[in-house]
Design an enzyme around this catalytic site. Structure first.
Site, mmCIF file in Angstrom:
data_model
loop_
_atom_site.group_PDB
_atom_site.id
_atom_site.type_symbol
_atom_site.label_atom_id
_atom_site.label_comp_id
_atom_site.label_asym_id
_atom_site.label_seq_id
_atom_site.Cartn_x
_atom_site.Cartn_y
_atom_site.Cartn_z
ATOM 1 N N LYS A 1 2.576 -3.157 5.690
ATOM 2 C CA LYS A 1 2.611 -3.120 4.228
ATOM 3 C C LYS A 1 4.037 -2.944 3.692
ATOM 4 O O LYS A 1 4.361 -3.469 2.626
ATOM 5 C CB LYS A 1 1.684 -2.023 3.700
ATOM 6 C CG LYS A 1 0.204 -2.354 3.852
ATOM 7 C CD LYS A 1 -0.119 -3.728 3.289
ATOM 8 C CE LYS A 1 -1.545 -3.921 2.840
ATOM 9 N NZ LYS A 1 -1.824 -5.302 2.424
ATOM 10 N N TYR B 1 -0.582 -0.370 9.976
ATOM 11 C CA TYR B 1 -0.830 -0.795 8.595
ATOM 12 C C TYR B 1 0.387 -0.487 7.704
ATOM 13 O O TYR B 1 0.803 -1.320 6.895
ATOM 14 C CB TYR B 1 -2.081 -0.056 8.099
ATOM 15 C CG TYR B 1 -2.537 -0.407 6.718
ATOM 16 C CD1 TYR B 1 -3.004 -1.684 6.421
ATOM 17 C CD2 TYR B 1 -2.551 0.552 5.706
ATOM 18 C CE1 TYR B 1 -3.463 -1.993 5.142
ATOM 19 C CE2 TYR B 1 -3.006 0.256 4.440
ATOM 20 C CZ TYR B 1 -3.458 -1.016 4.157
ATOM 21 O OH TYR B 1 -3.904 -1.313 2.896
ATOM 22 N N SER C 1 0.842 -1.203 0.000
ATOM 23 C CA SER C 1 0.000 0.000 0.000
ATOM 24 C C SER C 1 0.869 1.242 0.000
ATOM 25 O O SER C 1 1.947 1.253 0.606
ATOM 26 C CB SER C 1 -0.888 0.008 1.247
ATOM 27 O OG SER C 1 -1.529 1.254 1.373
HETATM 28 N N1 NAD Z 1 -8.749 -0.679 -1.421
HETATM 29 C C1 NAD Z 1 -7.623 0.019 -1.494
HETATM 30 O O1 NAD Z 1 -7.592 1.165 -1.989
HETATM 31 C C2 NAD Z 1 -6.350 -0.587 -1.010
HETATM 32 C C3 NAD Z 1 -5.210 0.230 -0.972
HETATM 33 C C4 NAD Z 1 -4.008 -0.329 -0.582
HETATM 34 C C5 NAD Z 1 -3.952 -1.674 -0.240
HETATM 35 N N2 NAD Z 1 -5.086 -2.436 -0.259
HETATM 36 C C6 NAD Z 1 -4.966 -3.845 0.124
HETATM 37 O O2 NAD Z 1 -5.720 -4.678 -0.729
HETATM 38 C C7 NAD Z 1 -6.155 -5.827 -0.005
HETATM 39 C C8 NAD Z 1 -7.649 -6.028 -0.174
HETATM 40 O O3 NAD Z 1 -8.345 -4.982 0.459
HETATM 41 P P1 NAD Z 1 -9.805 -4.483 0.042
HETATM 42 O O4 NAD Z 1 -9.708 -3.004 -0.102
HETATM 43 O O5 NAD Z 1 -10.327 -5.288 -1.082
HETATM 44 O O6 NAD Z 1 -10.619 -4.766 1.415
HETATM 45 P P2 NAD Z 1 -11.976 -5.580 1.728
HETATM 46 O O7 NAD Z 1 -12.291 -5.315 3.152
HETATM 47 O O8 NAD Z 1 -13.020 -5.284 0.699
HETATM 48 O O9 NAD Z 1 -11.532 -7.104 1.537
HETATM 49 C C9 NAD Z 1 -10.631 -7.728 2.410
HETATM 50 C C10 NAD Z 1 -11.123 -9.133 2.664
HETATM 51 O O10 NAD Z 1 -10.156 -9.795 3.503
HETATM 52 C C11 NAD Z 1 -10.867 -10.606 4.410
HETATM 53 N N3 NAD Z 1 -10.012 -10.866 5.578
HETATM 54 C C12 NAD Z 1 -9.622 -9.978 6.523
HETATM 55 N N4 NAD Z 1 -8.868 -10.575 7.454
HETATM 56 C C13 NAD Z 1 -8.775 -11.889 7.096
HETATM 57 C C14 NAD Z 1 -8.114 -13.011 7.658
HETATM 58 N N5 NAD Z 1 -7.419 -12.915 8.801
HETATM 59 N N6 NAD Z 1 -8.208 -14.197 7.013
HETATM 60 C C15 NAD Z 1 -8.925 -14.328 5.855
HETATM 61 N N7 NAD Z 1 -9.569 -13.280 5.294
HETATM 62 C C16 NAD Z 1 -9.501 -12.081 5.893
HETATM 63 C C17 NAD Z 1 -12.119 -9.829 4.730
HETATM 64 O O11 NAD Z 1 -13.169 -10.654 5.259
HETATM 65 C C18 NAD Z 1 -12.467 -9.194 3.380
HETATM 66 O O12 NAD Z 1 -13.394 -9.975 2.657
HETATM 67 C C19 NAD Z 1 -5.715 -5.614 1.440
HETATM 68 O O13 NAD Z 1 -4.489 -6.292 1.663
HETATM 69 C C20 NAD Z 1 -5.491 -4.132 1.512
HETATM 70 O O14 NAD Z 1 -4.579 -3.773 2.521
HETATM 71 C C21 NAD Z 1 -6.296 -1.917 -0.616
#
Ligand code: NAD
Length: 303
Positions: free
Chosen positions: A167, A163, A150
């Site tokens: 990351k 976080y 991230s």
């Molecule tokens: N959305 C963004 O802009 C963004 C930016 C930077 C990084 N990310 C990264 O992308 C990834 C996905 O995030 P997202 O935005 O789709 O979030 P989201 O909340 O929509 O999806 C994350 C999923 O992970 C699952 N989860 C959480 N902890 C868990 C565990 N211990 N075991 C199994 N499943 C688990 C949740 O139930 C959820 O369905 C993450 O690693 C996040 O840090 C997202």
């Protein structure tokens, strides 16, 4: 179908970015383990329905998938997730370490529990699944790791010490996985995504800067991230390893790596006084300004 015959594990695949990656990988011919423990966005509770729904959607579209409901945040969980791929499909070719939660708090208020929950889910979780999958990939002399980092870590963000640390830790994990596995034709890369998802909905929007950042992210779909993950998982990317790709709407970026950008040398060695004299005219010119991700990526995304 660029992933025909491959088996993929996507963690946190019930929602957001992971779900889009699982759907696209299945459309590209991969058999997919949809892992998700079904908890809340801050890491509480659990349930099987979210992962089951994603599996049903993949099957409806003609793909093959099974669900796994383990948390990634323990070594035993990582083992069971990988075992699900082996039991259901007989092999493992692709791991997408995507599961994630947020527990934002300013550093002076952050609790041990908030720190541990985020580090355990992102950093230890990525290690746990990687550790379970890597012996199989080593044995078969092929494999792909795609780990989510991230700009909260790469650039910085207020209130996200846990976080950001996790990351950036994932960048180190990815780099060394790439090095350790290079001789076995296994690649490891990071994606730094931007997308409107449930997780981003938890970011506090108290300041104008935070509000502006979240408004921009609202325009970006998690579906934009999936093609980059599927490309990295495919044979097209067999030479691509140890890299960090940013995906922001229709824009794809390649990030730089930590390398010295300027060196100063003093024939007699450095003293505090010499350094104080030299610093402003040398290293100081190259210091990177203290910015948040939202301040750095301040233009409207191309969506
Ligand atoms: N959305 C963004 O802009 C963004 C930016 C930077 C990084 N990310 C990264 O992308 C990834 C996905 O995030 P997202 O935005 O789709 O979030 P989201 O909340 O929509 O999806 C994350 C999923 O992970 C699952 N989860 C959480 N902890 C868990 C565990 N211990 N075991 C199994 N499943 C688990 C949740 O139930 C959820 O369905 C993450 O690693 C996040 O840090 C997202």
């Amino acid at each position: 179908m660029v992933l025909k015959g491959k088996v993929a594990v996507v963690t946190g695949a019930a929602r957001g970015i992971g779900r889009e990656i699982a759907l696209l990988m299945a459309r590209q011919g991969a058999r997919v383990v949809v892992n998700d423990y079904g908890g809340s966005e801050v890491g509480q509770g659990a349930g099987s329905a979210p992962a089951d729904e994603a599996v049903a959607d993949i099957r409806k579209a003609g793909g093959e998938a099974v669900a796994n409901y383990d948390s990634v945040a323990s070594m035993a969980g990582g083992q069971r997730i990988v075992q699900t791929a082996l039991d259901s499909f007989g092999r493992i070719d692709i791991v997408v370490n995507n599961a994630g939660i947020l527990r934002d708090r300013m550093i002076f208020n952050m609790t041990e529990e908030e720190w541990d929950a985020v580090i355990n889910t992102h950093l230890k979780g990525s290690f746990a699944v990687t550790r379970a999958a890597s012996p199989h990939m080593r044995e078969q002399r092929s494999g792909r790791f795609i780990n989510m980092t991230s700009t909260s870590g790469l650039v910085g963000n207020v209130g996200q010490a846990n976080y950001a640390a996790a990351k950036l830790g994932i960048v180190g994990l990815t780099k060394v996985t790439a090095l350790d596995m290079a001789r076995y034709n296994v690649t490891a890369n990071c994606i730094s995504p931007f997308a409107w998802t449930r997780m981003i909905g938890t970011i506090p929007t108290e300041t104008e800067v935070q509000k502006a950042r979240v408004e921009k992210i609202k325009k970006m779909s998690p579906a934009h991230i999936a093609p980059v993950a599927a490309f990295l998982a495919s044979d097209f990317a067999k030479e691509v390893t140890g890299q960090i790709f940013g995906v922001r709407g229709k824009e794809i970026m390649l990030f730089g790596h930590m390398r010295p950008i300027m060196r100063v040398h003093h024939a007699e060695g450095w003293t505090v006084e010499r350094l104080a004299e030299m610093f402003p005219g040398t290293l100081q010119h190259h210091c990177v300004p203290l910015e948040t991700s939202g301040q750095y990526f301040n233009y409207d995304p191309l969506v």
